[in-house]
Motif scaffolding. Structure first.
Motif, PDB file in Angstrom:
ATOM      1  N   ASN A 193     -31.851  37.542  68.658  1.00  0.00           N
ATOM      2  CA  ASN A 193     -32.710  36.454  68.201  1.00  0.00           C
ATOM      3  C   ASN A 193     -32.678  36.541  66.684  1.00  0.00           C
ATOM      4  O   ASN A 193     -33.436  37.285  66.068  1.00  0.00           O
ATOM      5  N   LEU A 194     -31.747  35.824  66.093  1.00  0.00           N
ATOM      6  CA  LEU A 194     -31.493  35.987  64.657  1.00  0.00           C
ATOM      7  C   LEU A 194     -32.696  35.596  63.806  1.00  0.00           C
ATOM      8  O   LEU A 194     -32.938  36.186  62.742  1.00  0.00           O
ATOM      9  N   LYS A 195     -33.466  34.614  64.260  1.00  0.00           N
ATOM     10  CA  LYS A 195     -34.622  34.193  63.486  1.00  0.00           C
ATOM     11  C   LYS A 195     -35.608  35.343  63.298  1.00  0.00           C
ATOM     12  O   LYS A 195     -36.044  35.638  62.182  1.00  0.00           O
ATOM     13  N   LYS A 196     -35.923  36.032  64.396  1.00  0.00           N
ATOM     14  CA  LYS A 196     -36.861  37.148  64.309  1.00  0.00           C
ATOM     15  C   LYS A 196     -36.246  38.348  63.608  1.00  0.00           C
ATOM     16  O   LYS A 196     -36.919  39.071  62.870  1.00  0.00           O
ATOM     17  N   LEU A 197     -34.953  38.561  63.840  1.00  0.00           N
ATOM     18  CA  LEU A 197     -34.285  39.684  63.184  1.00  0.00           C
ATOM     19  C   LEU A 197     -34.287  39.520  61.670  1.00  0.00           C
ATOM     20  O   LEU A 197     -34.601  40.462  60.923  1.00  0.00           O
ATOM     21  N   TYR A 198     -33.988  38.313  61.207  1.00  0.00           N
ATOM     22  CA  TYR A 198     -33.911  38.078  59.763  1.00  0.00           C
ATOM     23  C   TYR A 198     -35.282  38.001  59.097  1.00  0.00           C
ATOM     24  O   TYR A 198     -35.396  38.191  57.888  1.00  0.00           O
ATOM     25  N   GLN A 199     -36.303  37.730  59.884  1.00  0.00           N
ATOM     26  CA  GLN A 199     -37.654  37.763  59.315  1.00  0.00           C
ATOM     27  C   GLN A 199     -38.004  39.159  58.817  1.00  0.00           C
ATOM     28  O   GLN A 199     -38.634  39.315  57.765  1.00  0.00           O
ATOM     29  N   ASP A 200     -37.580  40.162  59.572  1.00  0.00           N
ATOM     30  CA  ASP A 200     -37.864  41.547  59.191  1.00  0.00           C
ATOM     31  C   ASP A 200     -36.734  42.187  58.392  1.00  0.00           C
ATOM     32  O   ASP A 200     -36.986  43.113  57.604  1.00  0.00           O
ATOM     33  N   HIS A 201     -35.518  41.693  58.594  1.00  0.00           N
ATOM     34  CA  HIS A 201     -34.358  42.310  57.942  1.00  0.00           C
ATOM     35  C   HIS A 201     -33.416  41.244  57.387  1.00  0.00           C
ATOM     36  O   HIS A 201     -32.307  41.052  57.883  1.00  0.00           O
ATOM     37  N   PRO A 202     -33.818  40.555  56.341  1.00  0.00           N
ATOM     38  CA  PRO A 202     -32.960  39.503  55.782  1.00  0.00           C
ATOM     39  C   PRO A 202     -31.632  40.048  55.250  1.00  0.00           C
ATOM     40  O   PRO A 202     -30.650  39.304  55.153  1.00  0.00           O
ATOM     41  N   GLU A 203     -31.593  41.345  54.946  1.00  0.00           N
ATOM     42  CA  GLU A 203     -30.366  41.936  54.406  1.00  0.00           C
ATOM     43  C   GLU A 203     -29.235  41.961  55.435  1.00  0.00           C
ATOM     44  O   GLU A 203     -28.055  42.094  55.084  1.00  0.00           O
ATOM     45  N   PHE A 204     -29.583  41.824  56.714  1.00  0.00           N
ATOM     46  CA  PHE A 204     -28.554  41.863  57.759  1.00  0.00           C
ATOM     47  C   PHE A 204     -27.678  40.618  57.769  1.00  0.00           C
ATOM     48  O   PHE A 204     -26.608  40.606  58.386  1.00  0.00           O
ATOM     49  N   LYS A 205     -28.116  39.559  57.101  1.00  0.00           N
ATOM     50  CA  LYS A 205     -27.309  38.332  57.059  1.00  0.00           C
ATOM     51  C   LYS A 205     -25.935  38.588  56.448  1.00  0.00           C
ATOM     52  O   LYS A 205     -24.961  37.911  56.780  1.00  0.00           O
ATOM     53  N   ASN A 206     -25.872  39.563  55.538  1.00  0.00           N
ATOM     54  CA  ASN A 206     -24.606  39.871  54.867  1.00  0.00           C
ATOM     55  C   ASN A 206     -23.748  40.853  55.674  1.00  0.00           C
ATOM     56  O   ASN A 206     -22.633  41.180  55.261  1.00  0.00           O
ATOM     57  N   ILE A 207     -24.281  41.322  56.811  1.00  0.00           N
ATOM     58  CA  ILE A 207     -23.560  42.305  57.623  1.00  0.00           C
ATOM     59  C   ILE A 207     -23.062  41.690  58.926  1.00  0.00           C
ATOM     60  O   ILE A 207     -21.923  41.922  59.344  1.00  0.00           O
ATOM     61  N   ILE A 208     -23.906  40.884  59.539  1.00  0.00           N
ATOM     62  CA  ILE A 208     -23.557  40.273  60.825  1.00  0.00           C
ATOM     63  C   ILE A 208     -22.438  39.257  60.637  1.00  0.00           C
ATOM     64  O   ILE A 208     -22.394  38.530  59.645  1.00  0.00           O
ATOM     65  N   GLY A 209     -21.534  39.212  61.594  1.00  0.00           N
ATOM     66  CA  GLY A 209     -20.334  38.380  61.495  1.00  0.00           C
ATOM     67  C   GLY A 209     -20.605  36.886  61.461  1.00  0.00           C
ATOM     68  O   GLY A 209     -21.730  36.428  61.647  1.00  0.00           O
ATOM     69  N   SER A 210     -19.535  36.137  61.210  1.00  0.00           N
ATOM     70  CA  SER A 210     -19.587  34.665  61.129  1.00  0.00           C
ATOM     71  C   SER A 210     -20.640  34.207  60.123  1.00  0.00           C
ATOM     72  O   SER A 210     -21.441  33.307  60.401  1.00  0.00           O
ATOM     73  N   ASN A 211     -20.627  34.865  58.958  1.00  0.00           N
ATOM     74  CA  ASN A 211     -21.579  34.525  57.890  1.00  0.00           C
ATOM     75  C   ASN A 211     -23.018  34.602  58.358  1.00  0.00           C
ATOM     76  O   ASN A 211     -23.853  33.755  58.025  1.00  0.00           O
ATOM     77  N   GLY A 212     -23.303  35.638  59.140  1.00  0.00           N
ATOM     78  CA  GLY A 212     -24.665  35.865  59.591  1.00  0.00           C
ATOM     79  C   GLY A 212     -25.070  35.050  60.802  1.00  0.00           C
ATOM     80  O   GLY A 212     -26.230  35.088  61.211  1.00  0.00           O
ATOM     81  N   LYS A 213     -24.134  34.340  61.445  1.00  0.00           N
ATOM     82  CA  LYS A 213     -24.466  33.470  62.581  1.00  0.00           C
ATOM     83  C   LYS A 213     -24.097  34.071  63.936  1.00  0.00           C
ATOM     84  O   LYS A 213     -24.422  33.499  64.975  1.00  0.00           O
ATOM     85  N   GLU A 214     -23.418  35.214  63.944  1.00  0.00           N
ATOM     86  CA  GLU A 214     -22.976  35.819  65.196  1.00  0.00           C
ATOM     87  C   GLU A 214     -24.151  36.414  65.957  1.00  0.00           C
ATOM     88  O   GLU A 214     -24.777  37.369  65.523  1.00  0.00           O
ATOM     89  N   LYS A 215     -24.458  35.830  67.116  1.00  0.00           N
ATOM     90  CA  LYS A 215     -25.583  36.306  67.926  1.00  0.00           C
ATOM     91  C   LYS A 215     -25.207  37.454  68.856  1.00  0.00           C
ATOM     92  O   LYS A 215     -26.053  38.273  69.205  1.00  0.00           O
ATOM     93  N   ARG A 216     -23.963  37.492  69.268  1.00  0.00           N
ATOM     94  CA  ARG A 216     -23.562  38.483  70.263  1.00  0.00           C
ATOM     95  C   ARG A 216     -23.654  39.902  69.701  1.00  0.00           C
ATOM     96  O   ARG A 216     -23.412  40.133  68.516  1.00  0.00           O
ATOM     97  N   LEU A 217     -23.987  40.841  70.586  1.00  0.00           N
ATOM     98  CA  LEU A 217     -23.960  42.242  70.197  1.00  0.00           C
ATOM     99  C   LEU A 217     -22.512  42.702  70.262  1.00  0.00           C
ATOM    100  O   LEU A 217     -21.998  43.075  71.315  1.00  0.00           O
ATOM    101  N   THR A 218     -21.832  42.643  69.142  1.00  0.00           N
ATOM    102  CA  THR A 218     -20.413  42.956  69.104  1.00  0.00           C
ATOM    103  C   THR A 218     -20.183  44.463  69.234  1.00  0.00           C
ATOM    104  O   THR A 218     -21.107  45.270  69.082  1.00  0.00           O
ATOM    105  N   THR A 219     -18.956  44.837  69.479  1.00  0.00           N
ATOM    106  CA  THR A 219     -18.626  46.241  69.739  1.00  0.00           C
ATOM    107  C   THR A 219     -19.042  47.189  68.611  1.00  0.00           C
ATOM    108  O   THR A 219     -19.594  48.258  68.883  1.00  0.00           O
ATOM    109  N   PRO A 220     -18.839  46.858  67.326  1.00  0.00           N
ATOM    110  CA  PRO A 220     -19.198  47.822  66.271  1.00  0.00           C
ATOM    111  C   PRO A 220     -20.648  47.756  65.803  1.00  0.00           C
ATOM    112  O   PRO A 220     -21.013  48.426  64.835  1.00  0.00           O
TER     113      PRO A 220
END
Length: 391
Positions: A193-220
């Motif tokens: 749930n990217l909305k809730k995740l980014y509310q607490d951790h906006p810094e993750f937008k630069n880490i999560i794939g597809s420019n911060g839009k990847e919802k799937r729990l990817t392998t790495p």
């Protein structure tokens, strides 16, 4: 008609193929096809000097099978060459990757079905191991030498198998009463749930794939985000099964950071998303029963949404059976256990009301399934010989 024999379509360079004393520019053909231009609009004016349509008496070739790409995966282009060849000549013989025969790979599914339903197309030879023909080229799913003859009717391929016995078994199973594929029970990885995740951790937008839009729990993902912990931090945490350096690991994450998921709160069977090579009869790499409040990353798929352990255990036994893995082998021709590969595995009733006694051993469950689908001694012997036993 002009006979055209091309022994090696290995590049996009101008090929030394002559028709009406003019050279054919296949770069131009690829360009036109990529523009979705209709075949009847592709004339000699487009690719050769002149204005008449190209007509070949026969086309024999080994077209390039994929487009080199800077992305993580290459786009298959041999379908374009097959379509164009089938349009230009009444008689065509090509060697290509065989994945389309199993409705697998990255070719368009509608194109796969068109080929499988083409009564003028037949498989002259299937080569399971591409390196037997091309020592330096490993093509997952093998190679197919196909012949298409507009003047002949071979009957639709429909469902292809390298083994005649497997085709007979498959047709018996799929014609059974109330057949439904197990793919309907496959549930993929959990998602953020990217909305809730980014509310607490906006810094993750630069880490999560597809420019911060990847919802799937990817392998790495375990090694990328600090929200995954080794121990439970709150009562709202759930466990996620994933991989770290190819080793299975469980991590905890606050459920608020995940979207609602179909079977997170239920029992299910967990299977690796990839294993083996796609050879018929190979074992599945250690499936397991997932309890409620356990999810998975993209490294796994789950099967079922069960209310109790007993039903999940029945499904677990079924997936390990020789019969189920035989049906899986009709479509699993690479290492991938995609949802579609389970389409020919018939779903069962895993409750106590089932026509199968799931309390029995896997060997006995196989015998019950053989009887249920009317397999004869020869077909049973084929399965017992080709499919490895799982405990």
């Amino acid at each position: 008609n002009t006979a055209c024999i091309a022994k090696n379509f290995t590049s996009y360079d101008l090929l030394d193929i002559k028709t009406n004393n003019e050279e054919v520019d296949y770069n131009r053909i690829i360009e036109l096809l990529s523009q979705k231009k209709d075949f009847d609009e592709i004339t000699l004016q487009d690719n050769i000097q002149g204005g008449e349509k190209v007509e070949f008496g026969a086309i024999v070739g080994n077209p390039p099978y994929q487009e080199n790409s800077k992305d993580t995966s290459d786009k298959p282009i041999y379908p374009m060459f097959m379509d164009l060849s089938h349009y230009l000549s009444y008689l065509v013989c090509l060697i290509t990757p065989a994945r389309f025969l199993f409705n697998a790979g990255k070719t368009d599914k509608s194109w796969n079905l068109k080929m499988l339903n083409d009564k003028h197309l037949k498989v002259s030879k299937y080569i399971a191991k591409s390196t037997d023909t091309f020592p330096d080229v490993d093509i997952k799913g093998g190679l197919a030498i196909t012949e298409r003859n507009k003047t002949a009717s071979f009957g639709a391929i429909d469902t292809f198998s390298a083994f005649p016995e497997l085709n007979i078994i498959l047709h018996k199973v799929k014609k059974s009463k109330d057949f439904v594929g197990l793919d309907k029970s496959v549930v993929l990885q959990n998602k953020f749930n990217l909305k809730k995740l980014y509310q607490d951790h906006p810094e993750f937008k630069n880490i999560i794939g597809s420019n911060g839009k990847e919802k799937r729990l990817t392998t790495p993902i375990f090694s990328q985000l600090s929200v995954f912990t080794d121990s439970q931090q709150t009562e709202n945490d759930v466990q996620i099964l994933g991989l770290i350096k190819n080793k299975r690991e469980y991590k905890w994450i606050n459920r608020n950071y995940l979207e609602e998921h179909k079977n997170l709160d239920y029992y299910k069977v967990i299977v690796p998303a990839s294993n083996g090579t796609g050879a018929i009869g190979e074992i599945l790499s250690t499936p397991l029963i997932g309890e409620p409040l356990i999810g998975v990353t993209q490294s796994f798929i789950t099967i079922g949404t069960f209310d109790c352990y007993e039903e999940a255990n029945a499904a677990y036994k079924y997936i390990k059976s020789r019969f189920a893995r035989t049906m899986l082998g009709t479509l699993k021709i690479t290492q991938h256990n995609h949802t579609e590969t389970w389409s020919n595995v018939p779903i069962q009733d895993f409750t106590s009301s089932s026509d199968i006694d799931w309390s029995k051993s896997i060997d006995d469950i196989d015998r019950q399934l053989y009887r249920k689908y009317g397999l004869n001694d020869e077909e049973i012997a084929f399965i017992e010989e080709k499919v490895q036993r799982m405990e």
